[in-house]
Enzyme design. Structure first.
Site, PDB file in Angstrom:
ATOM      1  N   GLU A   5      -1.046  -5.457   8.537  1.00  0.00           N
ATOM      2  CA  GLU A   5      -0.201  -4.872   9.583  1.00  0.00           C
ATOM      3  C   GLU A   5      -0.777  -5.125  10.971  1.00  0.00           C
ATOM      4  O   GLU A   5      -1.996  -5.143  11.144  1.00  0.00           O
ATOM      5  CB  GLU A   5      -0.093  -3.350   9.369  1.00  0.00           C
ATOM      6  CG  GLU A   5       0.615  -2.954   8.089  1.00  0.00           C
ATOM      7  CD  GLU A   5       0.755  -1.437   7.932  1.00  0.00           C
ATOM      8  OE1 GLU A   5       0.394  -0.689   8.869  1.00  0.00           O
ATOM      9  OE2 GLU A   5       1.230  -1.004   6.872  1.00  0.00           O
ATOM     10  N   ASP A  60       0.843  -1.200   0.000  1.00  0.00           N
ATOM     11  CA  ASP A  60       0.000   0.000   0.000  1.00  0.00           C
ATOM     12  C   ASP A  60       0.881   1.256   0.000  1.00  0.00           C
ATOM     13  O   ASP A  60       0.370   2.379  -0.058  1.00  0.00           O
ATOM     14  CB  ASP A  60      -1.010  -0.007   1.152  1.00  0.00           C
ATOM     15  CG  ASP A  60      -0.360   0.038   2.518  1.00  0.00           C
ATOM     16  OD1 ASP A  60       0.884  -0.049   2.591  1.00  0.00           O
ATOM     17  OD2 ASP A  60      -1.099   0.171   3.519  1.00  0.00           O
ATOM     18  N   SER A  61       2.207   1.069  -0.004  1.00  0.00           N
ATOM     19  CA  SER A  61       3.135   2.178  -0.283  1.00  0.00           C
ATOM     20  C   SER A  61       2.799   2.776  -1.660  1.00  0.00           C
ATOM     21  O   SER A  61       3.212   3.896  -1.970  1.00  0.00           O
ATOM     22  CB  SER A  61       4.590   1.693  -0.247  1.00  0.00           C
ATOM     23  OG  SER A  61       4.747   0.507  -1.003  1.00  0.00           O
ATOM     24  N   ASP A  68      -1.233  -6.259  -0.427  1.00  0.00           N
ATOM     25  CA  ASP A  68      -1.248  -5.594   0.886  1.00  0.00           C
ATOM     26  C   ASP A  68      -2.652  -5.109   1.219  1.00  0.00           C
ATOM     27  O   ASP A  68      -3.240  -4.317   0.457  1.00  0.00           O
ATOM     28  CB  ASP A  68      -0.294  -4.390   0.800  1.00  0.00           C
ATOM     29  CG  ASP A  68       0.321  -4.035   2.135  1.00  0.00           C
ATOM     30  OD1 ASP A  68       0.056  -4.736   3.122  1.00  0.00           O
ATOM     31  OD2 ASP A  68       1.100  -3.057   2.163  1.00  0.00           O
ATOM     32  N   GLU A  85       9.470  -4.135  10.175  1.00  0.00           N
ATOM     33  CA  GLU A  85       9.890  -2.820   9.657  1.00  0.00           C
ATOM     34  C   GLU A  85      10.460  -1.957  10.774  1.00  0.00           C
ATOM     35  O   GLU A  85       9.835  -1.789  11.831  1.00  0.00           O
ATOM     36  CB  GLU A  85       8.675  -2.127   9.002  1.00  0.00           C
ATOM     37  CG  GLU A  85       9.019  -0.761   8.430  1.00  0.00           C
ATOM     38  CD  GLU A  85       7.996  -0.210   7.443  1.00  0.00           C
ATOM     39  OE1 GLU A  85       7.062  -0.952   7.056  1.00  0.00           O
ATOM     40  OE2 GLU A  85       8.133   0.966   7.067  1.00  0.00           O
ATOM     41  N   LYS A 118      -1.078  -9.510   2.854  1.00  0.00           N
ATOM     42  CA  LYS A 118      -0.307  -9.049   4.019  1.00  0.00           C
ATOM     43  C   LYS A 118      -1.180  -8.086   4.802  1.00  0.00           C
ATOM     44  O   LYS A 118      -1.965  -7.337   4.210  1.00  0.00           O
ATOM     45  CB  LYS A 118       0.975  -8.345   3.566  1.00  0.00           C
ATOM     46  CG  LYS A 118       1.754  -7.697   4.718  1.00  0.00           C
ATOM     47  CD  LYS A 118       3.116  -7.204   4.296  1.00  0.00           C
ATOM     48  CE  LYS A 118       3.132  -5.788   3.778  1.00  0.00           C
ATOM     49  NZ  LYS A 118       2.584  -4.763   4.686  1.00  0.00           N
TER      50      LYS A 118
END
Ligand code: KIV
Length: 277
Positions: free
Chosen positions: A118, A47-48, A86, A185, A116
């Site tokens: 978070e 999602d960057s 993501d 991260e 993925k």
């Protein structure tokens, strides 16, 4: 080069054999082709995307539809790399049903191999629900950009023993919940090494030091296409932005001086035919 699809079993085996796992982000067809052809093990459609492609200041505004659109383009290009989609902010937090449904879109609509999401121990039930639906999940701990405000900004996580212990526990809970891999991260190298040693599943570092089982970087950072800022953990292998700008300036000059288009770029017809028009 035709590649066979990388499997979760092969990623686990790499950890066992001490072979490093490579991961790179990609968000579009031409980039995904290059990453795949370079033989990179796994592609993260991160999602960057929101920051390096869509021009947002954070990853928070990225939607499910944004992610599905870009994951589809990546999956159309990829032959061998294992593709991870993501899950964007608020696509898995509301309820387990919402999380499973949205995870399913990455697999059914976009063609990703896994998702993925978070978060630490608190998202273990979500990971478990998605895995029970038959969808592989990669976890993401440490600095979690979607909730960076809760972490008081983009800072290294787990620097003191107490917060480090919590991250170790999170990693174990996520493994227990069925995650097949965990991204870590911005955490200190000694903590990343400790978690890597304690888990059976592979760890992928981004600002986690060299002892992780693999590394991930954002493509635009690696090739010099994101100029707003460069985190400490980035290694830039080529600086494309000035090269591309120079090419565009040359193109404009060529138009203005008449150097482009030349006869080699032009279709012709006989003068005789032209006079009949
Ligand atoms: O969105 C992303 O690209 C990521 C990586 C930075 C791990 O989550």
């Amino acid at each position: 080069m035709d590649r066979k699809k990388v499997t979760i079993g092969e990623l686990l085996q790499k950890k066992e054999l001490g072979q490093k796992i490579s991961m790179m982000t990609a968000y579009d067809y031409p980039t995904a082709r290059l990453v795949d052809e370079a033989g990179i093990d796994t592609i993260l459609v991160g999602d960057s995307l929101g920051m390096v492609v869509l021009g947002y200041d954070s990853t928070v505004p990225v939607t499910m539809d944004d992610m599905i659109h870009h994951c589809k383009a990546v999956c159309r290009a990829v032959k061998g790399s294992f593709v991870i989609g993501d899950m964007p902010f608020m696509s898995y937090q509301v309820s387990l049903e919402q999380a499973v449904q949205n995870a399913g879109r990455f697999i059914k609509e976009a063609g990703c191999d896994s998702v993925k999401l978070e978060g630490g121990s608190e998202v273990a039930p979500t990971v478990s629900a998605i895995v029970k639906a038959g969808i592989p999940v990669c976890a993401h701990i440490g600095l979690t950009p979607q909730t960076a405000t809760m972490l008081s900004g983009f800072k290294v996580q787990g620097k003191d023993a107490e917060s480090a212990r919590k991250l170790v526990q999170s990693a174990k809970d996520l493994e227990q919940a069925g995650a097949f891999m965990v991204v870590m991260e911005c955490i200190p190298d000694l903590l990343a090494a400790r978690i890597t040693k304690e888990l059976k599943i592979p760890t992928i570092g981004i600002g986690g030091g060299k002892d992780c089982d693999g590394q991930v970087l954002v493509y635009h950072d690696v090739v010099g296409l994101f100029e707003r800022f460069t985190p400490k953990f980035v290694k830039q292998y080529i600086n494309l932005s000035p090269m591309i700008k120079e090419a565009l300036v040359q193109y404009k000059n060529d138009l203005e001086t008449g150097a482009f288009p030349g006869p080699e770029h032009t279709f012709s017809m006989s003068q005789e035919e032209a006079e009949k028009i």
